[in-house]
Design a protein around this motif. Structure first.
Motif, PDB file in Angstrom:
ATOM      1  N   PHE A 129       0.832  -1.208   0.000  1.00  0.00           N
ATOM      2  CA  PHE A 129       0.000   0.000   0.000  1.00  0.00           C
ATOM      3  C   PHE A 129       0.860   1.249   0.000  1.00  0.00           C
ATOM      4  CE2 PHE A 129      -1.650   3.444   2.657  1.00  0.00           C
ATOM      5  CZ  PHE A 129      -2.730   3.849   1.884  1.00  0.00           C
ATOM      6  N   TRP A 130       1.883   1.270   0.863  1.00  0.00           N
ATOM      7  CA  TRP A 130       2.731   2.450   0.974  1.00  0.00           C
ATOM      8  C   TRP A 130       3.550   2.664  -0.295  1.00  0.00           C
ATOM      9  CZ3 TRP A 130       0.942   5.460   4.388  1.00  0.00           C
ATOM     10  CH2 TRP A 130       0.337   4.949   5.530  1.00  0.00           C
ATOM     11  N   LEU A 131       4.026   1.590  -0.914  1.00  0.00           N
ATOM     12  CA  LEU A 131       4.752   1.721  -2.173  1.00  0.00           C
ATOM     13  C   LEU A 131       3.847   2.267  -3.284  1.00  0.00           C
ATOM     14  CD1 LEU A 131       6.850  -1.572  -2.163  1.00  0.00           C
ATOM     15  CD2 LEU A 131       7.695   0.767  -1.934  1.00  0.00           C
ATOM     16  N   GLN A 132       2.659   1.719  -3.388  1.00  0.00           N
ATOM     17  CA  GLN A 132       1.723   2.177  -4.416  1.00  0.00           C
ATOM     18  C   GLN A 132       1.326   3.629  -4.187  1.00  0.00           C
ATOM     19  OE1 GLN A 132      -1.169  -0.869  -3.765  1.00  0.00           O
ATOM     20  NE2 GLN A 132      -0.356  -2.191  -5.383  1.00  0.00           N
ATOM     21  N   ALA A 173      -3.559   1.219  -4.746  1.00  0.00           N
ATOM     22  CA  ALA A 173      -3.408   1.488  -3.312  1.00  0.00           C
ATOM     23  C   ALA A 173      -4.773   1.464  -2.626  1.00  0.00           C
ATOM     24  CB  ALA A 173      -2.723   2.830  -3.093  1.00  0.00           C
ATOM     25  N   ARG A 174      -5.781   2.000  -3.284  1.00  0.00           N
ATOM     26  CA  ARG A 174      -7.136   1.979  -2.711  1.00  0.00           C
ATOM     27  C   ARG A 174      -7.628   0.545  -2.537  1.00  0.00           C
ATOM     28  NH1 ARG A 174     -12.488   2.078  -4.967  1.00  0.00           N
ATOM     29  NH2 ARG A 174     -13.932   3.108  -3.544  1.00  0.00           N
ATOM     30  N   HIS A 175      -7.357  -0.273  -3.557  1.00  0.00           N
ATOM     31  CA  HIS A 175      -7.742  -1.682  -3.474  1.00  0.00           C
ATOM     32  C   HIS A 175      -7.012  -2.371  -2.321  1.00  0.00           C
ATOM     33  CE1 HIS A 175      -8.927  -5.677  -4.719  1.00  0.00           C
ATOM     34  NE2 HIS A 175      -7.654  -6.031  -4.700  1.00  0.00           N
ATOM     35  N   GLU A 176      -5.731  -2.070  -2.174  1.00  0.00           N
ATOM     36  CA  GLU A 176      -4.949  -2.662  -1.083  1.00  0.00           C
ATOM     37  C   GLU A 176      -5.469  -2.188   0.272  1.00  0.00           C
ATOM     38  OE1 GLU A 176      -2.165  -5.094   0.584  1.00  0.00           O
ATOM     39  OE2 GLU A 176      -2.623  -4.943  -1.541  1.00  0.00           O
ATOM     40  N   TRP A 177      -5.870  -0.941   0.367  1.00  0.00           N
ATOM     41  CA  TRP A 177      -6.405  -0.401   1.619  1.00  0.00           C
ATOM     42  C   TRP A 177      -7.703  -1.110   2.011  1.00  0.00           C
ATOM     43  CZ3 TRP A 177      -4.723   2.983   5.221  1.00  0.00           C
ATOM     44  CH2 TRP A 177      -5.664   3.512   6.109  1.00  0.00           C
TER      45      TRP A 177
END
Length: 80
Positions: A11-14, A69-73
Protein backbone atom coordinates in the motif's frame (compact mmCIF):
# COMPACT_ATOMS: atom_id res chain seq x y z
CA UNK A 1 -4.52 2.23 19.82
CA UNK A 2 -4.70 3.41 16.27
CA UNK A 3 -7.95 3.47 14.35
CA UNK A 4 -6.12 2.95 11.04
CA UNK A 5 -6.14 -0.62 9.75
CA UNK A 6 -2.86 -2.46 9.40
CA UNK A 7 -1.82 -2.37 5.76
CA UNK A 8 0.95 -4.11 3.89
CA UNK A 9 4.05 -2.40 2.59
CA UNK A 10 2.53 -2.71 -0.89
CA UNK A 11 0.00 0.00 0.00
CA UNK A 12 2.73 2.45 0.97
CA UNK A 13 4.75 1.72 -2.17
CA UNK A 14 1.72 2.18 -4.42
CA UNK A 15 0.78 5.39 -2.63
CA UNK A 16 4.31 6.73 -2.94
CA UNK A 17 4.50 5.90 -6.65
CA UNK A 18 1.12 7.53 -7.21
CA UNK A 19 2.20 10.74 -5.51
CA UNK A 20 5.57 10.78 -7.29
CA UNK A 21 3.94 10.30 -10.72
CA UNK A 22 1.40 13.02 -9.99
CA UNK A 23 4.10 15.45 -8.83
CA UNK A 24 6.17 14.80 -11.97
CA UNK A 25 3.09 15.28 -14.17
CA UNK A 26 2.37 18.63 -12.52
CA UNK A 27 6.03 19.68 -12.77
CA UNK A 28 5.93 18.80 -16.48
CA UNK A 29 2.80 20.90 -16.93
CA UNK A 30 4.41 23.88 -15.18
CA UNK A 31 7.86 23.65 -16.77
CA UNK A 32 8.04 21.44 -19.83
CA UNK A 33 11.72 22.22 -20.31
CA UNK A 34 12.90 20.34 -17.21
CA UNK A 35 13.68 17.26 -19.31
CA UNK A 36 15.93 19.21 -21.66
CA UNK A 37 17.58 21.02 -18.74
CA UNK A 38 18.22 17.79 -16.87
CA UNK A 39 19.34 15.59 -19.77
CA UNK A 40 20.17 17.95 -22.64
CA UNK A 41 17.98 15.76 -24.84
CA UNK A 42 15.29 17.34 -27.04
CA UNK A 43 13.49 14.47 -28.80
CA UNK A 44 10.66 16.50 -30.33
CA UNK A 45 12.63 19.45 -31.60
CA UNK A 46 10.95 21.91 -29.25
CA UNK A 47 7.29 21.40 -30.23
CA UNK A 48 6.29 19.89 -26.86
CA UNK A 49 4.69 16.66 -28.10
CA UNK A 50 6.89 14.42 -25.96
CA UNK A 51 6.18 16.54 -22.89
CA UNK A 52 2.43 16.17 -23.40
CA UNK A 53 2.86 12.41 -23.83
CA UNK A 54 4.83 12.34 -20.58
CA UNK A 55 2.04 14.24 -18.78
CA UNK A 56 -0.54 11.74 -20.06
CA UNK A 57 1.56 8.69 -19.16
CA UNK A 58 2.39 10.02 -15.69
CA UNK A 59 -1.24 10.94 -15.03
CA UNK A 60 -2.42 7.47 -16.04
CA UNK A 61 0.31 5.91 -13.89
CA UNK A 62 -0.73 8.05 -10.90
CA UNK A 63 -4.34 6.99 -11.38
CA UNK A 64 -3.45 3.30 -11.69
CA UNK A 65 -1.16 3.33 -8.65
CA UNK A 66 -3.78 5.25 -6.69
CA UNK A 67 -6.49 2.75 -7.56
CA UNK A 68 -4.18 -0.15 -6.67
CA UNK A 69 -3.41 1.49 -3.31
CA UNK A 70 -7.14 1.98 -2.71
CA UNK A 71 -7.74 -1.68 -3.47
CA UNK A 72 -4.95 -2.66 -1.08
CA UNK A 73 -6.40 -0.40 1.62
CA UNK A 74 -9.81 -2.06 1.27
CA UNK A 75 -8.37 -5.59 1.10
CA UNK A 76 -9.79 -7.82 3.83
CA UNK A 77 -7.43 -8.21 6.76
CA UNK A 78 -6.43 -11.61 8.04
CA UNK A 79 -5.74 -12.32 11.67
CA UNK A 80 -2.07 -12.95 12.44
Amino acid sequence: MSSLPAVRTRFWLQSGFSVAALVLAVVTLISREWIELLTGWDPDGGNGAVEWAIVVVLSVAALCFGLAARHEWRRPRTAT
